[in-house]
Design an enzyme around this catalytic site. Structure first.
Site, PDB file in Angstrom:
ATOM      1  N   SER A  59       0.815  -1.215   0.000  1.00  0.00           N
ATOM      2  CA  SER A  59       0.000   0.000   0.000  1.00  0.00           C
ATOM      3  C   SER A  59       0.848   1.265   0.000  1.00  0.00           C
ATOM      4  O   SER A  59       0.387   2.323  -0.442  1.00  0.00           O
ATOM      5  CB  SER A  59      -0.937   0.002   1.216  1.00  0.00           C
ATOM      6  OG  SER A  59      -0.198  -0.124   2.418  1.00  0.00           O
ATOM      7  N   ASP A  75      -2.886   6.174  12.361  1.00  0.00           N
ATOM      8  CA  ASP A  75      -2.111   5.470  11.339  1.00  0.00           C
ATOM      9  C   ASP A  75      -0.793   6.210  11.155  1.00  0.00           C
ATOM     10  O   ASP A  75      -0.742   7.285  10.566  1.00  0.00           O
ATOM     11  CB  ASP A  75      -2.897   5.434  10.028  1.00  0.00           C
ATOM     12  CG  ASP A  75      -2.161   4.677   8.913  1.00  0.00           C
ATOM     13  OD1 ASP A  75      -0.952   4.393   9.066  1.00  0.00           O
ATOM     14  OD2 ASP A  75      -2.799   4.394   7.879  1.00  0.00           O
ATOM     15  N   HIS A  81       1.074   5.169   6.868  1.00  0.00           N
ATOM     16  CA  HIS A  81       0.771   5.764   5.563  1.00  0.00           C
ATOM     17  C   HIS A  81       0.889   7.282   5.612  1.00  0.00           C
ATOM     18  O   HIS A  81       0.956   7.880   6.684  1.00  0.00           O
ATOM     19  CB  HIS A  81      -0.618   5.321   5.115  1.00  0.00           C
ATOM     20  CG  HIS A  81      -0.734   3.832   4.955  1.00  0.00           C
ATOM     21  ND1 HIS A  81      -1.214   3.017   5.957  1.00  0.00           N
ATOM     22  CD2 HIS A  81      -0.398   3.015   3.922  1.00  0.00           C
ATOM     23  CE1 HIS A  81      -1.178   1.747   5.546  1.00  0.00           C
ATOM     24  NE2 HIS A  81      -0.688   1.726   4.321  1.00  0.00           N
TER      25      HIS A  81
END
Length: 417
Positions: free
Chosen positions: A149, A393, A396
């Site tokens: 990702s 998070d 990311h």
């Protein structure tokens, strides 16, 4: 077959040989120094081993190159400078291709400071990202990002940097299982992303449902995914985060279809080395060094432990809006052993792989993560809402943001290697 030990005749010859007194003195001196300074010597060699692969310097012109980076200029070594006049390179609202996991402004981030930083190498400048040049170079060609990702974030960043030059009716984005394809119709060009978090076949290969804690990688399975990479002109690999499940990794020796599976556990760095060697073998067999380019993006750091940068224990990237200023900062989540593996394996490659060393420059950016400002796929509990750090998070990155810089570096190394 040679005997395991010398024969009696060879032993006789060895007994007859005399050791030079000068050689004997030298050997005694070496032994003495090794005993006295052994730890320091090991440290020195350990630091050498931890270095990333050396930049490519070749007399042969690489495909797509139109110039060269000045001798002695390391574009990956530098500092962040605030540049509100030229940042961001695009607006979040202008790029409809950003996944909701990365749209921090849409999901309530109250400030935009993370968007205003530009990477400034020491002693030289990065060439400005030229979207027209990039699109013309891609005319009739395929560019593909392969990995997890984080590589998908870099892929989306590249699409956002280019799509404004393409009329609305002349572009599209479609997803086919593990493959996502952005098409610039007038250019007959595609920019693609292929989900393969380990590069090799694994039990985490489903592009949508892949949250599996007990991860297993199949040995010697690069062609399972590699058949989808054939015919690509510019290939950008990454793989790191999914290997970080512990000190050991489960490796499948047979097939996932076997009723009785032979699974062994090996040290993570050995498993990672196996994947790197498989990738390089695939590249050597399937990519044309005269017409294609291959890049590998180094590990993307996370900022899950604020004590790493002198912050409050138990905290992370949540509410962080400033950069880390220590030029030698290296987060505890970035395994130098993995960097050693990359340097070791890549240094033996006969195919020129361009290494995008984004780790150190990204280490400074504890401010740039999505944190809590993203789409949450599951309802948050009252306990989580009371403690935002618990669901932040810190892996990311918001777009626009840091990953646009990764693509500026990719642009620089593609055209000015």
């Amino acid at each position: 077959m040679k005997p395991p030990f010398p024969s009696s005749s060879s032993s006789y010859v060895l007994r007859k040989a005399r050791l030079s007194p000068y050689l004997f003195t030298l050997l005694v001196f070496i032994v003495f120094v090794t005993i006295l300074y052994g730890e320091d010597i090991g440290c020195i060699f350990g630091q050498i081993d931890a270095l990333p692969p050396r930049p490519i310097r070749t007399t042969r012109k690489l495909p797509f190159a139109i110039g060269r980076t000045p001798e002695g200029c390391d574009v990956f070594s530098g500092r962040w400078v605030r540049d509100e006049a030229n940042r961001p390179l695009y607006e979040e609202s202008e790029c409809p291709y950003i996944q909701p996991q990365l749209t921090c402004q849409e999901h309530g981030r109250p400030e935009k400071d993370y968007q205003y930083w530009r990477w400034q190498p020491h002693g030289c400048d990065l060439p400005s990202f030229n979207a027209t040049l990039m699109l013309e170079t891609l005319r009739g060609k395929r560019m593909m990002f392969v990995g997890d990702s984080l590589n998908r974030g870099q892929y989306v960043s590249m699409v956002c940097l280019l799509h404004r030059l393409i009329p609305e009716n002349a572009k599209s984005m479609e997803t086919f299982d593990s493959l996502t394809v952005f098409t610039a119709k007038d250019y007959n060009a595609t920019i693609e992303f292929y989900w393969a978090p380990f590069l090799l076949e694994s039990n985490s290969d489903n592009a949508v449902v892949h949250r599996i804690s007990d991860r297993i990688v199949r040995k010697g399975s690069i062609n399972k995914h590699g058949r989808n990479w054939k015919g690509v002109d510019i290939l950008v690999f990454n793989t790191y985060l999914w290997w970080m499940t512990g000190l050991k990794m489960k490796i499948l020796k047979g097939s996932f279809d076997d009723e009785e599976k032979e699974i062994v556990e090996i040290p993570t760095e050995d498993a990672y080395r196996m994947a790197m060697k498989s990738m390089l073998r695939w590249v050597k067999l399937n990519m044309d060094r005269k017409k294609t380019r291959v890049f590998f993006t180094s590990m993307s750091p996370s900022h899950g432990k604020s004590i790493d940068w002198g912050g409050e224990p138990g905290k992370n990237c949540y509410n962080e809006t400033t950069l880390i200023e220590d030029p030698n900062y290296w987060g505890s989540d970035c395994r130098k052993g993995v960097m050693r593996v990359i340097g070791e394996v890549f240094s033996r490659s006969k195919f020129p792989i361009t290494f995008l060393n984004i780790t150190q420059l990204s280490n400074y950016r504890k401010d740039a993560h999505t944190s809590i400002y993203k789409k949450q796929w599951n309802a948050l509990t009252p306990e989580q809402l009371a403690n935002p750090s618990s669901y932040a998070d810190c892996v990311h990155w918001c777009l626009p943001g840091l990953q646009d810089t990764w693509n500026e570096l990719l642009f620089a190394k593609l055209f000015y290697p």
